[in-house]
Design a protein around this motif. Structure first.
Motif, short mmCIF file in Angstrom:
data_model
loop_
_atom_site.label_atom_id
_atom_site.label_comp_id
_atom_site.label_asym_id
_atom_site.label_seq_id
_atom_site.Cartn_x
_atom_site.Cartn_y
_atom_site.Cartn_z
N THR A 31 0.83 -1.20 0.00
CA THR A 31 0.00 0.00 0.00
C THR A 31 0.87 1.25 0.00
N SER A 32 1.95 1.23 0.75
CA SER A 32 2.85 2.39 0.79
C SER A 32 3.50 2.65 -0.56
N ALA A 33 3.89 1.60 -1.26
CA ALA A 33 4.48 1.76 -2.59
C ALA A 33 3.46 2.37 -3.56
N ARG A 34 2.23 1.91 -3.46
CA ARG A 34 1.18 2.48 -4.30
C ARG A 34 0.98 3.96 -3.98
N ALA A 35 1.03 4.31 -2.70
CA ALA A 35 0.87 5.71 -2.30
C ALA A 35 2.01 6.58 -2.84
N VAL A 36 3.22 6.04 -2.82
CA VAL A 36 4.38 6.77 -3.38
C VAL A 36 4.16 6.99 -4.87
N ALA A 37 3.70 5.96 -5.57
CA ALA A 37 3.44 6.09 -7.00
C ALA A 37 2.34 7.12 -7.26
N GLU A 38 1.30 7.10 -6.45
CA GLU A 38 0.21 8.06 -6.63
C GLU A 38 0.68 9.49 -6.37
#
Length: 144
Positions: A31-38
């Protein structure tokens, strides 16, 4: 674990050309990686909006799949780097496994996955896996 992105401390959009974050390799890091990408895509969109709204979702899905695969198949830390290219977005995920990803058979109704790598190969313009002594780098290029 990477720090949680905050919308109010983003650098000016003209300075956003790349973003890197390191993760411990825990389940929540997907989830954190997705948030960084977003966060990266949001800043990028201020000066260079995507050519198609689906590109945003495709990039988030690919990053989520890459991070989930790293957590599941390459225990240990992983890193995510994203950068703007002349015609899209390049994402690179570095993990601790030297084994290249391979598609697994998908069996509807039985669970167990099997579609993540197919999604990555389908959505990306280019995919390459570069093994090295500490693991591997997976490079994906997606339209923006």
């Amino acid at each position: 674990m990477a720090r949680e992105p905050r919308r109010d401390d983003r650098p000016p959009a003209e300075e956003v050309r790349s973003r890197h974050a390191d993760f411990e390799g825990e389940l929540g890091d997907v989830t954190s990686a997705r948030a960084v990408a977003e966060e990266f895509l949001s800043a990028l969109a201020h000066t260079s909006p995507p050519a198609d709204v689906e590109h945003w979702d495709d990039i988030l899905l690919v990053v989520t799949e890459l991070a989930a695969n790293a957590v599941q198949y390459a225990p240990g830390p992983f890193g995510l780097t994203m950068r703007r290219t002349h015609d899209g977005v390049h994402a690179m995920l570095r993990d601790t496994s030297t084994t290249s990803p391979t598609p697994r058979p998908f069996h509807a109704g039985k669970g167990g996955g099997g579609i993540g790598w197919y999604l990555i190969e389908t959505l990306c313009d280019e995919v390459s896996v570069v093994p090295h002594d500490q693991g591997k780098d997976i490079h994906v290029f997606l339209p923006w």
